[in-house]
Motif scaffolding. Structure first.
Motif, mmCIF file in Angstrom:
data_model
loop_
_atom_site.group_PDB
_atom_site.id
_atom_site.type_symbol
_atom_site.label_atom_id
_atom_site.label_comp_id
_atom_site.label_asym_id
_atom_site.label_seq_id
_atom_site.Cartn_x
_atom_site.Cartn_y
_atom_site.Cartn_z
ATOM 1 N N ILE A 239 0.832 -1.203 0.000
ATOM 2 C CA ILE A 239 0.000 0.000 0.000
ATOM 3 C C ILE A 239 0.866 1.252 0.000
ATOM 4 C CG2 ILE A 239 -1.586 1.369 1.429
ATOM 5 C CD1 ILE A 239 -2.903 -1.371 2.213
ATOM 6 N N GLU A 240 1.956 1.225 0.775
ATOM 7 C CA GLU A 240 2.826 2.409 0.896
ATOM 8 C C GLU A 240 3.794 2.581 -0.268
ATOM 9 O OE1 GLU A 240 4.907 2.447 4.603
ATOM 10 O OE2 GLU A 240 3.103 2.798 5.779
ATOM 11 N N ALA A 241 4.057 1.546 -1.019
ATOM 12 C CA ALA A 241 5.074 1.607 -2.077
ATOM 13 C C ALA A 241 4.664 2.568 -3.183
ATOM 14 C CB ALA A 241 5.312 0.217 -2.651
ATOM 15 N N PRO A 242 5.476 3.597 -3.455
ATOM 16 C CA PRO A 242 5.111 4.588 -4.473
ATOM 17 C C PRO A 242 5.244 4.068 -5.913
ATOM 18 C CG PRO A 242 7.253 5.110 -3.561
ATOM 19 C CD PRO A 242 6.718 3.943 -2.772
ATOM 20 N N ASN A 243 5.963 2.978 -6.103
ATOM 21 C CA ASN A 243 6.159 2.445 -7.454
ATOM 22 C C ASN A 243 5.242 1.252 -7.729
ATOM 23 O OD1 ASN A 243 7.446 0.855 -5.589
ATOM 24 N ND2 ASN A 243 9.164 0.348 -6.914
ATOM 25 N N PHE A 244 4.296 1.013 -6.816
ATOM 26 C CA PHE A 244 3.397 -0.130 -6.934
ATOM 27 C C PHE A 244 2.046 0.298 -6.401
ATOM 28 C CE2 PHE A 244 1.452 -3.951 -5.122
ATOM 29 C CZ PHE A 244 1.610 -4.864 -6.137
ATOM 30 N N TYR A 245 1.002 0.097 -7.185
ATOM 31 C CA TYR A 245 -0.291 0.492 -6.635
ATOM 32 C C TYR A 245 -1.124 -0.728 -6.326
ATOM 33 C CZ TYR A 245 -4.080 -0.006 -10.098
ATOM 34 O OH TYR A 245 -5.065 -0.479 -10.904
ATOM 35 N N LYS A 246 -1.727 -0.691 -5.159
ATOM 36 C CA LYS A 246 -2.557 -1.791 -4.692
ATOM 37 C C LYS A 246 -3.887 -1.218 -4.229
ATOM 38 C CE LYS A 246 -2.768 -5.268 -0.999
ATOM 39 N NZ LYS A 246 -3.423 -6.290 -1.772
ATOM 40 N N SER A 247 -4.953 -1.671 -4.849
ATOM 41 C CA SER A 247 -6.264 -1.242 -4.376
ATOM 42 C C SER A 247 -6.552 -1.994 -3.076
ATOM 43 C CB SER A 247 -7.334 -1.521 -5.427
ATOM 44 O OG SER A 247 -7.419 -2.894 -5.692
ATOM 45 N N PHE A 248 -7.378 -1.400 -2.237
ATOM 46 C CA PHE A 248 -7.720 -2.049 -0.975
ATOM 47 C C PHE A 248 -9.138 -1.684 -0.579
ATOM 48 C CE2 PHE A 248 -4.929 1.582 -0.366
ATOM 49 C CZ PHE A 248 -5.636 2.424 0.485
ATOM 50 N N THR A 249 -9.684 -2.462 0.329
ATOM 51 C CA THR A 249 -11.089 -2.318 0.714
ATOM 52 C C THR A 249 -11.279 -1.166 1.697
ATOM 53 O OG1 THR A 249 -10.912 -3.783 2.624
ATOM 54 C CG2 THR A 249 -11.409 -4.821 0.480
ATOM 55 N N PHE A 250 -12.533 -0.793 1.870
ATOM 56 C CA PHE A 250 -12.852 0.207 2.893
ATOM 57 C C PHE A 250 -12.491 -0.316 4.283
ATOM 58 C CE2 PHE A 250 -15.867 2.172 -0.215
ATOM 59 C CZ PHE A 250 -15.309 3.444 -0.182
ATOM 60 N N ASP A 251 -12.686 -1.606 4.515
ATOM 61 C CA ASP A 251 -12.313 -2.175 5.819
ATOM 62 C C ASP A 251 -10.831 -1.953 6.095
ATOM 63 O OD1 ASP A 251 -14.890 -3.044 6.314
ATOM 64 O OD2 ASP A 251 -14.499 -5.131 5.761
ATOM 65 N N THR A 252 -9.999 -2.207 5.098
ATOM 66 C CA THR A 252 -8.557 -1.987 5.243
ATOM 67 C C THR A 252 -8.274 -0.509 5.467
ATOM 68 O OG1 THR A 252 -8.023 -3.906 3.878
ATOM 69 C CG2 THR A 252 -6.330 -2.200 4.065
ATOM 70 N N PHE A 253 -8.906 0.336 4.686
ATOM 71 C CA PHE A 253 -8.737 1.790 4.798
ATOM 72 C C PHE A 253 -9.079 2.282 6.208
ATOM 73 C CE2 PHE A 253 -10.926 5.963 4.369
ATOM 74 C CZ PHE A 253 -9.824 6.738 4.038
ATOM 75 N N PHE A 254 -10.243 1.880 6.703
ATOM 76 C CA PHE A 254 -10.674 2.325 8.036
ATOM 77 C C PHE A 254 -9.811 1.706 9.142
ATOM 78 C CE2 PHE A 254 -14.838 3.115 5.818
ATOM 79 C CZ PHE A 254 -14.756 4.496 5.900
ATOM 80 N N SER A 255 -9.360 0.482 8.955
ATOM 81 C CA SER A 255 -8.481 -0.162 9.940
ATOM 82 C C SER A 255 -7.155 0.586 10.056
ATOM 83 C CB SER A 255 -8.216 -1.621 9.560
ATOM 84 O OG SER A 255 -9.388 -2.378 9.634
ATOM 85 N N ILE A 256 -6.623 1.006 8.929
ATOM 86 C CA ILE A 256 -5.357 1.747 8.930
ATOM 87 C C ILE A 256 -5.545 3.104 9.598
ATOM 88 C CG2 ILE A 256 -3.653 2.902 7.452
ATOM 89 C CD1 ILE A 256 -3.964 0.498 5.509
ATOM 90 N N ALA A 257 -6.603 3.819 9.233
ATOM 91 C CA ALA A 257 -6.867 5.130 9.838
ATOM 92 C C ALA A 257 -7.032 5.001 11.352
ATOM 93 C CB ALA A 257 -8.104 5.767 9.221
ATOM 94 N N LYS A 258 -7.758 3.994 11.788
ATOM 95 C CA LYS A 258 -7.953 3.767 13.228
ATOM 96 C C LYS A 258 -6.628 3.448 13.908
ATOM 97 C CE LYS A 258 -10.549 1.012 16.532
ATOM 98 N NZ LYS A 258 -11.518 -0.073 16.715
ATOM 99 N N ALA A 259 -5.826 2.593 13.297
ATOM 100 C CA ALA A 259 -4.523 2.227 13.863
ATOM 101 C C ALA A 259 -3.593 3.440 13.955
ATOM 102 C CB ALA A 259 -3.877 1.124 13.029
ATOM 103 N N LEU A 260 -3.727 4.364 13.000
ATOM 104 C CA LEU A 260 -2.914 5.589 13.019
ATOM 105 C C LEU A 260 -3.521 6.664 13.916
ATOM 106 C CD1 LEU A 260 -2.027 5.835 9.220
ATOM 107 C CD2 LEU A 260 -0.449 5.311 11.106
ATOM 108 N N ASP A 261 -4.733 6.413 14.402
ATOM 109 C CA ASP A 261 -5.451 7.353 15.264
ATOM 110 C C ASP A 261 -5.651 8.702 14.564
ATOM 111 O OD1 ASP A 261 -6.826 8.035 17.611
ATOM 112 O OD2 ASP A 261 -5.026 8.936 18.500
ATOM 113 N N ILE A 262 -6.089 8.615 13.306
ATOM 114 C CA ILE A 262 -6.384 9.824 12.529
ATOM 115 C C ILE A 262 -7.757 9.659 11.876
ATOM 116 C CG2 ILE A 262 -3.977 10.444 12.046
ATOM 117 C CD1 ILE A 262 -4.388 9.272 9.223
#
Length: 93
Positions: free
Chosen positions: A61-84
């Motif tokens: 997900i973080e790699a700028p030379n590789f794009y990976k689509s991801f689900t809303f569940d993944t998106f919200f899990s990451i935001a929650k884990a980052l506390d943002i």
């Protein structure tokens, strides 16, 4: 049968083009995730553990030379884990 194969090919081609259309947005989201992860002094391993994801998923997900689509569940899990709030990852300005 040929018509069916052609229709299937056209469908997959449209799906591939649709994904490519948002490639830059996924890359920007990945860069934002990396930015906030580093701001919080977290490693990819720590973020993956907090978000309930694999380290390789975070890396892709973080790699700028590789794009990976991801689900809303993944998106919200990451935001929650980052506390943002999730919108901060989507703010491309």
């Amino acid at each position: 049968i040929i018509k069916l194969h052609l229709a299937k090919y056209t469908f997959y081609k449209e799906v591939a083009n649709m994904k490519a259309e948002f490639k830059d947005n996924y890359i920007k989201m990945g860069l934002k995730i990396a930015y906030y992860r580093k701001l919080k002094s977290l490693t990819q391993e720590e973020l993956a553990e907090k978000a309930g994801l694999s380290v390789s998923s975070i890396g892709q997900i973080e790699a700028p030379n590789f794009y990976k689509s991801f689900t809303f569940d993944t998106f919200f899990s990451i935001a929650k884990a980052l506390d943002i709030p999730p919108y901060k990852i989507l703010d491309f300005d």
